[in-house]
Design a protein around this motif. Structure first.
Motif, PDB file in Angstrom:
ATOM      1  N   UNK A 191       0.823  -1.216   0.000  1.00 36.63           N
ATOM      2  CA  UNK A 191       0.000   0.000   0.000  1.00 36.63           C
ATOM      3  C   UNK A 191       0.858   1.269   0.000  1.00 36.63           C
ATOM      4  N   UNK A 192       0.311   2.325  -0.624  1.00 38.58           N
ATOM      5  CA  UNK A 192       1.002   3.615  -0.694  1.00 38.58           C
ATOM      6  C   UNK A 192       0.196   4.665   0.058  1.00 38.58           C
ATOM      7  N   UNK A 193       0.908   5.674   0.593  1.00 39.29           N
ATOM      8  CA  UNK A 193       0.209   6.765   1.277  1.00 39.29           C
ATOM      9  C   UNK A 193      -0.298   7.796   0.273  1.00 39.29           C
ATOM     10  N   UNK A 194       0.380   7.919  -0.885  1.00 41.36           N
ATOM     11  CA  UNK A 194      -0.112   8.818  -1.934  1.00 41.36           C
ATOM     12  C   UNK A 194       0.343   8.326  -3.299  1.00 41.36           C
ATOM     13  N   UNK A 195      -0.495   8.595  -4.296  1.00 40.72           N
ATOM     14  CA  UNK A 195      -0.196   8.202  -5.677  1.00 40.72           C
ATOM     15  C   UNK A 195      -0.611   9.344  -6.593  1.00 40.72           C
ATOM     16  N   UNK A 196       0.290   9.724  -7.511  1.00 38.41           N
ATOM     17  CA  UNK A 196      -0.025  10.743  -8.513  1.00 38.41           C
ATOM     18  C   UNK A 196       0.420  10.254  -9.885  1.00 38.41           C
ATOM     19  N   UNK A 197      -0.240  10.776 -10.910  1.00 38.58           N
ATOM     20  CA  UNK A 197       0.118  10.442 -12.296  1.00 38.58           C
ATOM     21  C   UNK A 197       0.418  11.724 -13.041  1.00 38.58           C
ATOM     22  N   UNK A 198       1.479  11.676 -13.866  1.00 34.20           N
ATOM     23  CA  UNK A 198       1.794  12.748 -14.811  1.00 34.20           C
ATOM     24  C   UNK A 198       1.692  12.156 -16.205  1.00 34.20           C
ATOM     25  N   UNK A 199       1.002  12.871 -17.100  1.00 34.63           N
ATOM     26  CA  UNK A 199       0.908  12.456 -18.492  1.00 34.63           C
ATOM     27  C   UNK A 199       1.672  13.488 -19.319  1.00 34.63           C
ATOM     28  N   UNK A 200       2.588  12.992 -20.161  1.00 33.55           N
ATOM     29  CA  UNK A 200       3.437  13.861 -20.962  1.00 33.55           C
ATOM     30  C   UNK A 200       3.180  13.654 -22.446  1.00 33.55           C
ATOM     31  N   UNK A 201       3.339  14.748 -23.226  1.00 33.14           N
ATOM     32  CA  UNK A 201       3.236  14.616 -24.678  1.00 33.14           C
ATOM     33  C   UNK A 201       4.553  14.051 -25.213  1.00 33.14           C
TER      34      UNK A 201
END
Length: 189
Positions: free
Chosen positions: A83-93
């Motif tokens: 388990x993670x305390x936070x998750x973020x996603x970045x989408x790049x061109x």
């Protein structure tokens, strides 16, 4: 035989037997190669037939690449070993410029999926093209975790090339080896 130094009958017979054995081994090698070749062709034919049954099915593709080709949305995903305390996603061109940030994602153990509507940070629909995504997951002690990335797409077709069989997913050719899971048919429950 040398007429001035004739071989004895047993020696001559032994040499003939050796020649005969060598010829039989050569024939056996040829038959074995033909058998292996025909087994390979049969296996290839069966594999090609089975791969064609993937058309219309959704597949999980182990890749951080996204090919936007007129879809309304794309399903992205990540797998966490703990388990993670936070998750973020970045989408790049394709130039590496961040076009979308997605925060406050689930930090559950295992696979997590989200549907991306192909909009950028301003809510504008992004043009067709190649994109990539990265996931940053922080564990409970504040360290960055390794994540496995995937996306889900529908198999639109199969192409048989000189380099092997490829699947057409979202307008992109993918080797069958990139597929890690076959999901329900599109529209299925």
């Amino acid at each position: 035989q040398d007429p001035l130094n004739p071989l004895e009958g047993t020696e001559f017979a032994a040499q003939l037997a050796e020649f005969s054995s060598l010829e039989q081994l050569s024939n056996l090698n040829s038959y074995t190669k033909q058998s292996i070749d025909s087994n390979y062709l049969l296996t290839q034919s069966i594999n090609n037939t089975l791969v064609a049954t993937l058309i219309g099915k959704e597949v999980k593709i182990e890749s951080a690449e996204i090919n936007v080709n007129g879809q309304e949305k794309i399903t992205l995903g990540y797998e966490l070993a703990t388990p993670a305390s936070s998750v973020t996603i970045k989408i790049m061109d394709e130039n590496g410029r961040v076009v979308k940030n997605i925060d406050s994602l689930p930090g559950n153990f295992g696979d997590s999926k989200l549907s991306w509507d192909l909009s950028d940070n301003n809510g504008e629909k992004l043009p067709n093209g190649k994109y990539t995504f990265e996931v940053t997951a922080i564990d409970m002690s504040g360290k960055v975790m390794e994540t496995n990335l995937f996306n889900i797409g529908t198999v639109d077709g199969v192409r048989f090339t000189d380099n092997g069989t490829v699947l057409l997913v979202g307008g992109k050719e993918l080797p069958v080896s990139n597929v890690s899971e076959i999901l329900n048919p599109k529209g299925g429950g």
